[in-house]
Write an enzyme that holds these catalytic residues in place. Structure first.
Site, PDB file in Angstrom:
ATOM      1  N   CYS A  16      -4.208   0.575   6.838  1.00 37.39           N
ATOM      2  CA  CYS A  16      -2.981   0.886   7.515  1.00 37.39           C
ATOM      3  C   CYS A  16      -2.493   2.269   7.657  1.00 37.39           C
ATOM      4  O   CYS A  16      -2.998   3.055   7.008  1.00 37.39           O
ATOM      5  CB  CYS A  16      -1.768   0.168   6.872  1.00 37.39           C
ATOM      6  N   HIS A  73      -3.340  -1.356   0.842  1.00 43.90           N
ATOM      7  CA  HIS A  73      -2.500  -2.276   0.657  1.00 43.90           C
ATOM      8  C   HIS A  73      -2.196  -3.548   1.433  1.00 43.90           C
ATOM      9  O   HIS A  73      -1.336  -4.249   1.402  1.00 43.90           O
ATOM     10  CB  HIS A  73      -1.111  -1.394   0.529  1.00 43.90           C
ATOM     11  N   GLU A  74      -3.530  -3.523   2.243  1.00 47.68           N
ATOM     12  CA  GLU A  74      -3.532  -4.858   3.308  1.00 47.68           C
ATOM     13  C   GLU A  74      -4.600  -5.543   3.064  1.00 47.68           C
ATOM     14  O   GLU A  74      -5.437  -5.335   3.568  1.00 47.68           O
ATOM     15  CB  GLU A  74      -3.238  -4.062   4.845  1.00 47.68           C
ATOM     16  N   CYS A 126      16.785  -9.134  -5.672  1.00 48.31           N
ATOM     17  CA  CYS A 126      16.248 -10.337  -5.395  1.00 48.31           C
ATOM     18  C   CYS A 126      17.315 -11.255  -5.256  1.00 48.31           C
ATOM     19  O   CYS A 126      17.337 -12.302  -4.535  1.00 48.31           O
ATOM     20  CB  CYS A 126      15.029 -10.803  -6.248  1.00 48.31           C
ATOM     21  N   CYS A 164      12.816  -5.289  -4.216  1.00 44.35           N
ATOM     22  CA  CYS A 164      12.770  -5.955  -5.422  1.00 44.35           C
ATOM     23  C   CYS A 164      12.815  -4.614  -6.388  1.00 44.35           C
ATOM     24  O   CYS A 164      12.011  -3.475  -6.144  1.00 44.35           O
ATOM     25  CB  CYS A 164      11.622  -6.780  -5.677  1.00 44.35           C
ATOM     26  N   ARG A 216       9.142  -1.535  -9.262  1.00 44.77           N
ATOM     27  CA  ARG A 216       9.130  -0.141  -8.225  1.00 44.77           C
ATOM     28  C   ARG A 216       9.159   1.003  -8.794  1.00 44.77           C
ATOM     29  O   ARG A 216       8.351   2.030  -8.658  1.00 44.77           O
ATOM     30  CB  ARG A 216      10.388  -0.300  -7.405  1.00 44.77           C
ATOM     31  N   CYS A 245       0.612  -6.529   5.407  1.00 46.31           N
ATOM     32  CA  CYS A 245       1.339  -5.121   5.686  1.00 46.31           C
ATOM     33  C   CYS A 245       2.003  -5.398   7.287  1.00 46.31           C
ATOM     34  O   CYS A 245       3.252  -5.647   7.660  1.00 46.31           O
ATOM     35  CB  CYS A 245       0.926  -3.986   5.471  1.00 46.31           C
ATOM     36  N   ARG A 290      -6.454  -2.481  14.087  1.00 44.54           N
ATOM     37  CA  ARG A 290      -6.671  -2.630  12.722  1.00 44.54           C
ATOM     38  C   ARG A 290      -8.267  -2.571  12.349  1.00 44.54           C
ATOM     39  O   ARG A 290      -8.839  -3.371  13.233  1.00 44.54           O
ATOM     40  CB  ARG A 290      -6.040  -3.955  12.014  1.00 44.54           C
TER      41      ARG A 290
HETATM   42  N1  LIG Z   1       8.455   0.174   6.982  1.00 47.47           N
HETATM   43  C1  LIG Z   1       7.381  -0.448   6.846  1.00 47.47           C
HETATM   44  O1  LIG Z   1       7.510  -1.156   5.920  1.00 47.47           O
HETATM   45  C2  LIG Z   1       6.189  -0.148   7.296  1.00 47.47           C
HETATM   46  C3  LIG Z   1       6.111   1.004   8.094  1.00 47.47           C
HETATM   47  N2  LIG Z   1       4.702   1.573   8.689  1.00 47.47           N
HETATM   48  C4  LIG Z   1       4.787   2.639   9.366  1.00 47.47           C
HETATM   49  O2  LIG Z   1       4.825   2.471  10.557  1.00 47.47           O
HETATM   50  C5  LIG Z   1       4.323   3.288  11.340  1.00 47.47           C
HETATM   51  C6  LIG Z   1       3.166   2.603  12.631  1.00 47.47           C
HETATM   52  O3  LIG Z   1       2.287   1.910  11.728  1.00 47.47           O
HETATM   53  P1  LIG Z   1       0.693   1.659  12.510  1.00 47.47           P
HETATM   54  O4  LIG Z   1       1.123   0.669  13.710  1.00 47.47           O
HETATM   55  O5  LIG Z   1      -0.089   1.157  11.672  1.00 47.47           O
HETATM   56  O6  LIG Z   1       0.384   3.122  13.203  1.00 47.47           O
HETATM   57  P2  LIG Z   1      -0.439   3.446  14.294  1.00 47.47           P
HETATM   58  O7  LIG Z   1      -0.841   5.103  14.405  1.00 47.47           O
HETATM   59  O8  LIG Z   1      -1.552   2.404  14.827  1.00 47.47           O
HETATM   60  O9  LIG Z   1       0.672   3.430  15.761  1.00 47.47           O
HETATM   61  C7  LIG Z   1       1.381   4.296  15.986  1.00 47.47           C
HETATM   62  C8  LIG Z   1       1.261   4.520  17.373  1.00 47.47           C
HETATM   63  O10 LIG Z   1       2.420   5.603  18.070  1.00 47.47           O
HETATM   64  C9  LIG Z   1       1.423   6.430  19.062  1.00 47.47           C
HETATM   65  N3  LIG Z   1       2.335   7.705  19.014  1.00 47.47           N
HETATM   66  C10 LIG Z   1       2.095   8.811  18.209  1.00 47.47           C
HETATM   67  N4  LIG Z   1       3.086   9.823  18.874  1.00 47.47           N
HETATM   68  C11 LIG Z   1       3.703   9.154  19.663  1.00 47.47           C
HETATM   69  C12 LIG Z   1       5.067   9.637  20.353  1.00 47.47           C
HETATM   70  N5  LIG Z   1       5.461  10.857  20.375  1.00 47.47           N
HETATM   71  N6  LIG Z   1       5.257   8.792  21.373  1.00 47.47           N
HETATM   72  C13 LIG Z   1       5.006   7.612  21.760  1.00 47.47           C
HETATM   73  N7  LIG Z   1       4.087   7.011  20.905  1.00 47.47           N
HETATM   74  C14 LIG Z   1       3.336   7.872  19.970  1.00 47.47           C
HETATM   75  C15 LIG Z   1       0.291   6.617  18.425  1.00 47.47           C
HETATM   76  O11 LIG Z   1      -0.439   6.992  19.329  1.00 47.47           O
HETATM   77  P3  LIG Z   1      -2.075   7.947  18.788  1.00 47.47           P
HETATM   78  O12 LIG Z   1      -2.749   7.040  18.216  1.00 47.47           O
HETATM   79  O13 LIG Z   1      -2.617   8.380  20.049  1.00 47.47           O
HETATM   80  O14 LIG Z   1      -1.547   8.798  17.844  1.00 47.47           O
HETATM   81  C16 LIG Z   1      -0.105   4.932  18.028  1.00 47.47           C
HETATM   82  O15 LIG Z   1      -0.523   4.145  19.161  1.00 47.47           O
HETATM   83  C17 LIG Z   1       3.414   4.416  10.566  1.00 47.47           C
HETATM   84  O16 LIG Z   1       4.521   5.268  10.311  1.00 47.47           O
HETATM   85  C18 LIG Z   1       3.432   3.323   9.148  1.00 47.47           C
HETATM   86  O17 LIG Z   1       3.386   4.431   8.071  1.00 47.47           O
HETATM   87  C19 LIG Z   1       3.886   0.733   8.608  1.00 47.47           C
HETATM   88  C20 LIG Z   1       3.857  -0.497   7.892  1.00 47.47           C
HETATM   89  C21 LIG Z   1       4.885  -1.005   7.170  1.00 47.47           C
HETATM   90  N1  LIG Z   2       6.055   6.805  -0.697  1.00 48.52           N
HETATM   91  C1  LIG Z   2       6.639   6.885   0.367  1.00 48.52           C
HETATM   92  C2  LIG Z   2       7.369   5.338   1.050  1.00 48.52           C
HETATM   93  C3  LIG Z   2       6.660   4.992   2.046  1.00 48.52           C
HETATM   94  C4  LIG Z   2       7.432   3.657   2.550  1.00 48.52           C
HETATM   95  O1  LIG Z   2       8.568   3.811   3.276  1.00 48.52           O
HETATM   96  N2  LIG Z   2       6.827   2.774   2.412  1.00 48.52           N
HETATM   97  C5  LIG Z   2       7.167   1.381   2.970  1.00 48.52           C
HETATM   98  C6  LIG Z   2       5.969   0.451   3.307  1.00 48.52           C
HETATM   99  S1  LIG Z   2       4.981   1.291   4.275  1.00 48.52           S
HETATM  100  C7  LIG Z   2       3.766   0.349   4.432  1.00 48.52           C
HETATM  101  O2  LIG Z   2       2.806   0.344   5.012  1.00 48.52           O
HETATM  102  C8  LIG Z   2       8.113   0.550   2.164  1.00 48.52           C
HETATM  103  O3  LIG Z   2       8.158  -0.822   1.896  1.00 48.52           O
HETATM  104  N3  LIG Z   2       9.123   1.182   1.591  1.00 48.52           N
HETATM  105  C9  LIG Z   2      10.002   0.501   0.528  1.00 48.52           C
HETATM  106  C10 LIG Z   2       9.534   1.207  -0.547  1.00 48.52           C
HETATM  107  O4  LIG Z   2      10.258   0.534  -1.975  1.00 48.52           O
HETATM  108  O5  LIG Z   2       8.632   2.058  -0.832  1.00 48.52           O
HETATM  109  C11 LIG Z   2       7.710   7.729   0.895  1.00 48.52           C
HETATM  110  O6  LIG Z   2       8.354   8.424  -0.163  1.00 48.52           O
HETATM  111  O7  LIG Z   2       7.721   8.656   1.907  1.00 48.52           O
HETATM  112 ZN   LIG Z   3       1.030  -0.632   5.597  1.00 48.00          ZN
HETATM  113 ZN   LIG Z   4      13.401  -8.405  -7.883  1.00 54.48          ZN
END
Ligand SMILES: NC(=O)C1=CN([C@@H]2O[C@H](COP(=O)(O)OP(=O)(O)OC[C@H]3O[C@@H](n4cnc5c(N)ncnc54)[C@H](OP(=O)(O)O)[C@@H]3O)[C@@H](O)[C@H]2O)C=CC1
Ligand SMILES: N[C@@H](CCC(=O)N[C@@H](CSC=O)C(=O)NCC(=O)O)C(=O)O
Ligand SMILES: [Zn+2]
Ligand SMILES: [Zn+2]
Length: 379
Positions: free
Chosen positions: A47, A69-70, A105, A113, A117, A177, A372
């Site tokens: 990821c 983590h995935e 929770c 949770c 953490r 994930c 992926r």
């Molecule tokens: N909140 C959560 O629980 C989670 C958060 N995340 C986060 O989500 C985000 C996306 O993850 P993932 O899909 O795996 O990542 P990817 O890198 O596969 O997807 C991001 C996409 O955005 C594009 N991009 C980059 N810059 C720009 C821009 N300025 N404008 C428009 N598009 C842009 C990238 O293009 P290019 O490849 O050409 O750079 C890519 O296609 C990451 O920051 C990840 O850490 C992931 C999982 C869980």
């Molecule tokens: N350590 C990072 C935290 C990054 C973050 O926000 N992680 C997400 C999951 S991203 C998965 O691909 C999340 O679930 N956050 C909640 C949490 O408790 O971590 C930083 O400090 O930037």
């Molecule tokens: Zn992830």
């Molecule tokens: Zn809990």
């Protein structure tokens, strides 16, 4: 079982330092203690968050560590007091734990949770605040409570979801994930209604899963925004109806979207981790009700900003972790939805490699054609 209670020596990809190639090492994995589960990881995907921590930009990043983590695997052994899984169960490790007892929770307001953490954020297990991994006697940190770039890992029992043993582990590992995060951002966090206009910034796996979630929620328009126009063709398969490449416009991207939508979108999702785009995603929302959900993870030191007037005039800023899903309760449900062909998973897998090829897999992430990459961990 022969290995139960014994240290297991196996292969794992160790990140010794930020940004330095991962090394496949012989790692000693200690037996699970009370409340812990040792899992044989069969398949793991990469990821963008793994790349983020590896880059050194994660304030919680610790080295040396085992990232990942995935994933999906099979329980090898369990520690004292573990009742909900047993050896042989098929499982998905969950970086977002669910203990069902802590105030988070029990609140009914969040999927976060609090039980483990504090330990997972500093790369250790709760019981003794130590790692279960070592290489030649040197301790190696855990990562996100999962560390799936290893043939065996140890997780807290609150961080593992038991799934249908008929589910193909080489596919459902993605339900650890990215796919749930995108679907849940729409279904649980934003609660997008039928007929809504949606903007998705970033068309990687997470952004495409947002599009898929918005399509199933009945959104009338799903506008995909990405700097790589090659993403647009594939995005159609996930429900994106219109594409915008910011490079094709002189105006700020928020203005482009506002002009396209008679004043702004109902919902927007930032799936990149870029704080300027987070601002644009908020500011392209409709006055009075538009809601923007931050999904992307931004680097240490980065901060979001906008004019408070944007919020005074009714726009709402939210964020989501693991799409708001309660991990142990809902990951098995997501697996069932996949088995019934109600959600996509296979379509996000563009590459298959082995654990030994993990550095190539990280290289692929930075190439346009990779969503992926799934690694076969054993053999
Ligand atoms: N909140 C959560 O629980 C989670 C958060 N995340 C986060 O989500 C985000 C996306 O993850 P993932 O899909 O795996 O990542 P990817 O890198 O596969 O997807 C991001 C996409 O955005 C594009 N991009 C980059 N810059 C720009 C821009 N300025 N404008 C428009 N598009 C842009 C990238 O293009 P290019 O490849 O050409 O750079 C890519 O296609 C990451 O920051 C990840 O850490 C992931 C999982 C869980
Ligand atoms: N350590 C990072 C935290 C990054 C973050 O926000 N992680 C997400 C999951 S991203 C998965 O691909 C999340 O679930 N956050 C909640 C949490 O408790 O971590 C930083 O400090 O930037
Ligand atoms: Zn992830
Ligand atoms: Zn809990």
């Amino acid at each position: 079982m022969a290995t139960q209670g014994q240290v297991i020596t196996c292969k794992a990809a160790v990140a010794w330092e930020a940004n330095k190639p991962l090394l496949i090492e012989e790692v000693q994995v200690a037996p699970p203690q009370a409340g812990e589960v040792r899992v044989k990881i069969l398949f793991t995907a990469l990821c963008h968050t793994d790349a983020y921590t590896w880059s050194g930009k994660d304030p919680e990043g610790l080295f040396p560590c085992i990232l990942g983590h995935e994933a999906a695997g099979i329980v090898e052994s369990v520690g004292e007091g573990v009742t909900e899984v047993q050896p042989g169960d098929h499982v998905i490790p969950c970086y977002q734990a669910e203990c069902r007892e802590c105030k988070f929770c029990k609140s009914g307001k969040t999927n976060l949770c609090g039980k483990v953490r504090a330990a997972t954020g500093v790369g250790v297990m709760m019981n003794d605040r130590k790692s279960r991994f070592s290489v030649k006697g040197a301790s190696i940190y855990h990562f996100m409570g999962t560390s799936t770039f290893s043939e065996y890992t140890v997780v807290h029992d609150v961080s593992v979801a038991k799934i249908d043993p008929k589910a193909p582990l080489e596919k459902v590992c993605l339900l650890g994930c990215g796919v749930p995060t995108g679907l849940g951002a729409v279904w649980n966090t934003a609660k997008v209604e039928a007929g809504s206009i949606v903007a998705v910034f970033g068309l990687g796996t997470v952004g495409l899963a947002v599009a898929e979630g918005a399509k199933t929620a009945g959104a009338s328009r799903i506008i995909g925004i990405d700097i790589d126009s090659k993403k647009f063709e594939i995005a159609k398969n996930f429900g994106v109806t219109e594409f915008v490449n910011p490079k094709d416009h002189d105006k700020p991207i928020q203005q482009v979207i506002v002009d396209l939508t008679d004043g702004g979108v109902d919902y927007s999702f930032e799936c990149i981790g870029n704080v300027s785009i987070m601002r644009a995603a908020l500011e392209c929302c409709h006055k009075g009700w538009g809601t923007s959900v931050i999904v992307g993870v931004a680097a240490s030191g980065q901060e979001i900003s906008t004019r408070p007037f944007q919020l005074v005039t009714g726009r709402v800023w939210k964020g989501t972790a693991f799409g708001g899903f309660k991990s142990r309760s809902q990951v098995p449900w997501l697996v069932e939805k996949y088995m019934k062909k109600e959600i996509k998973v296979d379509e996000y897998i563009t590459h298959n490699l082995t654990l030994a090829e993990i550095n190539e897999a990280f290289d692929l992430m930075h190439e346009g054609g990779c969503l992926r990459c799934v690694l076969k961990v054993h053999g």
